[in-house]
Write a protein that holds these residues in place. Structure first.
Motif, short mmCIF file in Angstrom:
data_model
loop_
_atom_site.label_atom_id
_atom_site.label_comp_id
_atom_site.label_asym_id
_atom_site.label_seq_id
_atom_site.Cartn_x
_atom_site.Cartn_y
_atom_site.Cartn_z
N LEU A 159 -1.92 -7.21 -0.72
CA LEU A 159 -3.10 -6.57 -1.27
C LEU A 159 -4.10 -7.58 -1.82
N THR A 183 -7.71 -12.09 1.35
CA THR A 183 -9.05 -11.77 1.83
C THR A 183 -9.03 -11.15 3.21
N THR A 240 -7.87 -8.44 3.97
CA THR A 240 -8.15 -7.01 3.89
C THR A 240 -9.64 -6.74 3.81
N ILE A 241 -10.44 -7.76 3.55
CA ILE A 241 -11.88 -7.54 3.36
C ILE A 241 -12.64 -7.99 4.60
N ILE A 254 -18.27 -5.18 2.34
CA ILE A 254 -17.58 -4.10 1.65
C ILE A 254 -18.36 -3.60 0.44
N SER A 255 -19.15 -4.49 -0.20
CA SER A 255 -19.91 -4.03 -1.38
C SER A 255 -20.92 -2.97 -0.99
N ASN A 313 -19.15 0.33 -0.23
CA ASN A 313 -18.76 0.99 -1.46
C ASN A 313 -19.91 1.67 -2.15
N ARG A 314 -21.05 0.95 -2.19
CA ARG A 314 -22.21 1.54 -2.87
C ARG A 314 -22.64 2.80 -2.16
N PHE A 337 -19.66 5.62 -2.82
CA PHE A 337 -19.22 6.10 -4.13
C PHE A 337 -20.31 6.21 -5.15
N LEU A 338 -21.47 5.56 -4.95
CA LEU A 338 -22.44 5.59 -6.03
C LEU A 338 -23.36 6.82 -6.07
N GLU A 346 -25.02 10.20 -6.62
CA GLU A 346 -24.58 11.39 -7.36
C GLU A 346 -24.70 12.58 -6.45
#
Lengths: 101, 188
Positions: free
Chosen positions: A57, A60, A62-63, A89-90, A93-94, A97-98, A100
């Motif tokens: 886990l 790197t 995994t990324i 990945i950043s 993610n944004r 998940f960010l 609303e």
């Protein structure tokens, strides 16, 4: 066919034919058993090898990987579908998940 | 003070996420797992002692019984001190860094601090773990040579693996603080 002949004809008959140097009859049963046990262990071994070669886990791998690091950025063209690329990945993610709901 | 919400871990055990906002640029998030249950402790102890009694019935050596008692006690102490993590917490201080603390059941606490210059981002990553694919939160550390690259991945909340809903909460809290460091250099 040769295997069946060797396995079934009794030793004395084989000797009378002059074939004294063929392997012992013990192996006619032992070799198939070895094969089947090896197949069974192969299942367990394959499972174990898979689990051992999965990246842990904290690695790197995994990324990202070598191909993603060296990719070239194509220029953005108007009104065209953007080129296929590996999104960091950043950003992913944004996007996930960010916002609303 | 502390806001608390209940969630589930990846294995199904109930966990609690507590959030505290110390200031505009400082947040503390902690995940508490369930305490050591009396029923699992007594089940393990009885199993060990019954097995020892069966061995004693076979070989009539009373050392087996005392050895079993000793091993059970030692095993319990080692488990509480080195294995059972009660609470894992994340303290994010905007301009300073991120501190990760694990508290064990025996009271031991182990802390790691990562300064903000090394932190590239905090992301939710999914990876294969044993036979499943799990989501886990991790800190990406920056590579000093390559600004776009990631030198290391530090997984968080490893023992109390929370599920995606809990991770999203923690992720949003962390991103609120991490976004400030992009705007802060321009203002100073």
């Amino acid at each position: 066919v040769l295997y069946l002949i060797w396995a079934y004809i009794p030793e004395t008959w084989l000797f009378s034919l002059g074939l004294t140097y063929w392997p012992q009859k013990y192996w006619a049963v032992a070799l198939p058993v070895y094969l089947l046990v090896a197949v069974g262990i192969g299942y367990v071994l394959l499972f174990g090898i898979n689990m051992m070669s999965t990246a842990p886990l904290n690695s790197t791998h995994t990324i990202t990987d070598n191909y993603a690091k060296k990719q070239q950025q194509k220029k953005f063209q108007e009104e065209a579908i953007p080129a296929l690329r590996d999104i960091p990945i950043s950003e992913v993610n944004r996007m996930f998940f960010l916002p609303e709901k | 003070m502390w806001e608390e919400r209940r969630f589930r871990a990846a294995c199904g055990a109930p966990i609690a996420l507590r959030r505290r906002e110390h200031s505009a640029s400082c947040r503390e998030l902690s995940v508490r797992g369930p305490r050591l249950q009396l029923r699992s402790l007594s089940a393990a102890t009885s199993a060990a002692w019954l097995a020892a009694y069966a061995l004693f019935a076979l070989c009539q050596n009373s050392m087996v019984l005392s050895a079993a008692i000793f091993i059970t006690l030692l095993g319990l102490i080692i488990y509480l001190h080195f294995v059972k993590i009660d609470q894992e917490s994340l303290l994010v201080i905007g301009s300073l860094g991120i501190q990760v603390t694990s508290s064990y059941a025996s009271g031991k606490e182990s802390t790691t601090f990562i300064e903000m210059g090394q932190v590239k981002d905090v992301v939710i990553n999914e990876a294969i773990h044993m036979h499943k694919v799990i989501y886990y939160l991790c800190i990406l550390l920056q590579d000093p040579e390559d600004p776009q690259g990631v030198s290391e991945v530090v997984p968080l909340f490893q023992s109390s693996k929370p599920r995606l809903d809990c991770l999203i909460e923690v992720y949003k809290s962390c991103q609120e603080i991490l976004e400030q460091r992009k705007t802060a250099p321009q203002s100073s």
